[in-house]
Design a protein around this motif. Sequence first.
Motif, PDB file in Angstrom:
ATOM      1  N   PRO A   1       0.883  -1.649  -0.508  1.00 42.57           N
ATOM      2  CA  PRO A   1      -0.168  -0.297   0.166  1.00 42.57           C
ATOM      3  C   PRO A   1       1.041   0.902  -0.110  1.00 42.57           C
ATOM      4  N   GLN A   2       0.223   2.048  -0.610  1.00 44.29           N
ATOM      5  CA  GLN A   2       1.163   3.315  -1.043  1.00 44.29           C
ATOM      6  C   GLN A   2       1.359   4.340   0.366  1.00 44.29           C
ATOM      7  N   ILE A   3       0.564   3.939   0.918  1.00 50.18           N
ATOM      8  CA  ILE A   3       0.770   5.077   2.405  1.00 50.18           C
ATOM      9  C   ILE A   3       1.965   4.133   3.436  1.00 50.18           C
ATOM     10  N   ILE A   4       2.277   3.148   2.844  1.00 49.31           N
ATOM     11  CA  ILE A   4       3.725   2.984   4.518  1.00 49.31           C
ATOM     12  C   ILE A   4       4.799   2.376   3.325  1.00 49.31           C
TER      13      ILE A   4
ATOM     14  N   ASP B   1       5.287   5.762   1.322  1.00 49.80           N
ATOM     15  CA  ASP B   1       5.180   7.778   1.717  1.00 49.80           C
ATOM     16  C   ASP B   1       5.682   6.724   3.788  1.00 49.80           C
TER      17      ASP B   1
ATOM     18  N   MET C   1       7.546   5.572   5.207  1.00 49.37           N
ATOM     19  CA  MET C   1       9.372   4.661   5.067  1.00 49.37           C
ATOM     20  C   MET C   1       9.215   6.054   4.483  1.00 49.37           C
TER      21      MET C   1
ATOM     22  N   PHE D   1       1.773  10.079  10.582  1.00 55.13           N
ATOM     23  CA  PHE D   1       1.669   8.095  10.512  1.00 55.13           C
ATOM     24  C   PHE D   1       0.912   8.215  11.510  1.00 55.13           C
TER      25      PHE D   1
ATOM     26  N   VAL E   1      -0.689  -3.227   7.254  1.00 51.75           N
ATOM     27  CA  VAL E   1      -0.962  -2.017   7.015  1.00 51.75           C
ATOM     28  C   VAL E   1      -2.983  -1.514   6.742  1.00 51.75           C
TER      29      VAL E   1
ATOM     30  N   LEU F   1      -7.347   9.565  10.330  1.00 55.45           N
ATOM     31  CA  LEU F   1      -6.495   9.837   8.944  1.00 55.45           C
ATOM     32  C   LEU F   1      -6.637  11.573   8.579  1.00 55.45           C
TER      33      LEU F   1
ATOM     34  N   TYR G   1      -1.752  16.248   5.825  1.00 55.70           N
ATOM     35  CA  TYR G   1      -0.919  15.118   4.578  1.00 55.70           C
ATOM     36  C   TYR G   1      -2.075  14.547   3.732  1.00 55.70           C
ATOM     37  N   PHE G   2      -3.562  14.126   4.914  1.00 53.19           N
ATOM     38  CA  PHE G   2      -4.074  12.434   3.877  1.00 53.19           C
ATOM     39  C   PHE G   2      -5.302  13.574   3.418  1.00 53.19           C
TER      40      PHE G   2
ATOM     41  N   TYR H   1      -5.177   3.617  -1.517  1.00 47.22           N
ATOM     42  CA  TYR H   1      -4.039   4.331  -0.792  1.00 47.22           C
ATOM     43  C   TYR H   1      -3.915   3.841   0.606  1.00 47.22           C
ATOM     44  N   TYR H   2      -4.249   3.365   1.534  1.00 45.48           N
ATOM     45  CA  TYR H   2      -4.470   3.026   2.029  1.00 45.48           C
ATOM     46  C   TYR H   2      -4.528   1.104   2.232  1.00 45.48           C
TER      47      TYR H   2
ATOM     48  N   LEU I   1      -4.817  -0.578  -0.266  1.00 47.63           N
ATOM     49  CA  LEU I   1      -3.854  -1.644  -1.746  1.00 47.63           C
ATOM     50  C   LEU I   1      -2.725  -0.963  -2.089  1.00 47.63           C
ATOM     51  N   PRO I   2      -1.657  -1.857  -2.699  1.00 47.39           N
ATOM     52  CA  PRO I   2      -0.595  -1.439  -3.567  1.00 47.39           C
ATOM     53  C   PRO I   2      -1.330  -0.877  -5.161  1.00 47.39           C
TER      54      PRO I   2
END
Lengths: 333, 333
Positions: free
Chosen positions: A30-33, A35, A37, A106, B161, B180, B185-186, B193-194, B196-197
Amino acid sequence: MKTFENYLNAQAKKVEEGINKQLKKIKNAPQIIIDAMAYSLNAGGKRVRPFLALETAKAFDLKTNDAMAAACAIEMVHTYSLIHDDLPSMDNDDLRRGKPTNHKVFGEDLSLLAGDGLLTFAFETLAQNGSIKTVGPARTLKAVLSLANYAGVSGMVGGQVSDIFAEGLMEGKSKRAAKLTPLKYFKGKKPAYYLLPSEFKEVSAATILNYIHTNKTGALITTSVEMGALLAGVEGQNLKNIKKYAAAIGFAFQVVDDILDITATKKQLGKSNSDAENKKLTYATLFGLEASRQAAKNALADAQKALGSLKNVKAQNLTNLYAMAEFIVSRSH
Amino acid sequence: MKTFENYLNAQAKKVEEGINKQLKKIKNAPQIIIDAMAYSLNAGGKRVRPFLALETAKAFDLKTNDAMAAACAIEMVHTYSLIHDDLPSMDNDDLRRGKPTNHKVFGEDLSLLAGDGLLTFAFETLAQNGSIKTVGPARTLKAVLSLANYAGVSGMVGGQVSDIFAEGLMEGKSKRAAKLTPLKYFKGKKPAYYLLPSEFKEVSAATILNYIHTNKTGALITTSVEMGALLAGVEGQNLKNIKKYAAAIGFAFQVVDDILDITATKKQLGKSNSDAENKKLTYATLFGLEASRQAAKNALADAQKALGSLKNVKAQNLTNLYAMAEFIVSRSH
């Protein structure tokens, strides 16, 4: 020194490019993780550890690009340790390098996972060095062992544990141990159980402090240097001596940190002067500023001596390692 | 099945001996952090993942002892993930296998560090497999890559996640994302975004659930099997097929977990039925018990088919992998 700082900044940029290239390769997350990092990885810093890995590799004739994976890996491990260190259950810091800490942006759960993800990604990144022909799997696996050993409970994590229990020792008791003592499991446990490995015979503030320094900060600096050397195929006496260099600058690094925590302003540090506020056991609080400054100078001399004793190395290949030792001792933030 | 369970228990004992042997080798660490790691490592369990690593290695003619380091490593990674998962900022669980969770005994800070230490120690332990002659550094480094890939953000951590953000989705919104969204930021971030890839085109409850299953539980099972195969030198079509086996039993494992979380009593599970209480997105809550049971059976058939398609393998070497697939689907706790 100005020329060196320019070079250091240029190398830091290269490492940042390397790290972001690694992040872009990530699939199935998932993009959030990613981001989360990236947020901490891109928070700036001098990238001292990757620099040491790259320059040590170069000192032994390995190209910068051929040690880049290890350089990125060490910065990932360093960054994960900062993310976890800042969490409410640890130092509970709101600011890091002048920016909100990872968990402030986050949330605690993602921040915990971002740290876990980074530590894991560090090993994945490092393992890729094995596909580089000049390095190969055998040397890379040695580097994996070095990183794991110095980053884990025998190194950085061990130092953090001791550091937690050292809080309050300046006033004669460990605040954290006091919280555990009423619990059944911890009845009758002596301070050595929390503060020092069982191999240590003597329990004094100086021994504890030395253990914390050598491990909490020193260990990652040692493995930065050692990984660079191992990837270049260094062994025997040269490996021993370059590790002496690492130990000396690692010690100096932490002592200077302790000094700056007292003398530097909040703005210069980009974080609160939490050590002084928490009355933490540090070189500066235990031995005073003057003795600490002298200790840093002695460590610089040790580092220079260690570099001087390396065999079959081109002198011009060592210039940056000499300069880094001086830089660590003379830095003001 | 009784004979298999006896064998499984005997292998679990061997793995536990292997793990404790590794712990005893640790030097330069305060005893409390070794004890914190040992506490959770010795909390029992069927040691399914190490079993899979050892039996896969054996299926391809590698001796149990020559894959033991990988077997211990995977259990360390699994254990670290449970310790961090139980933390107050994550699932906030007080009990695990009928015993107080790690942070209930050692406190949140040590528990966090015990998890970090275990994850790091897993890579150190695994890297030692490289010194075994029949295995060597090249195969071991491939195993390091596999473990890091499946345990990190592209695998287990990524699944965690997504799982966090899936909470509340059964009622139409992610509780965690709602927290969030007010943050700058969100703003404007979509559920993908949270959850799934970015490679995923479709965002549905079933896709999310499948991603969570494949990664949160499936990934570690896949790398257990893959590491066993890689250490034995397996590649090509056999590697692909044994990974199909892993994917099938990994899926079955999580589906059965979901079913048991609804049907089993607290005593049988040794933990609270938190999924049902939290209305978490699970196979059982989304598709119902009957469809879930059928899905587990289908997965068993896939696993058997995958084993049947392996080339140049002695049939008697596969008996335990067949039995494990059946065991996973039929277990009642």
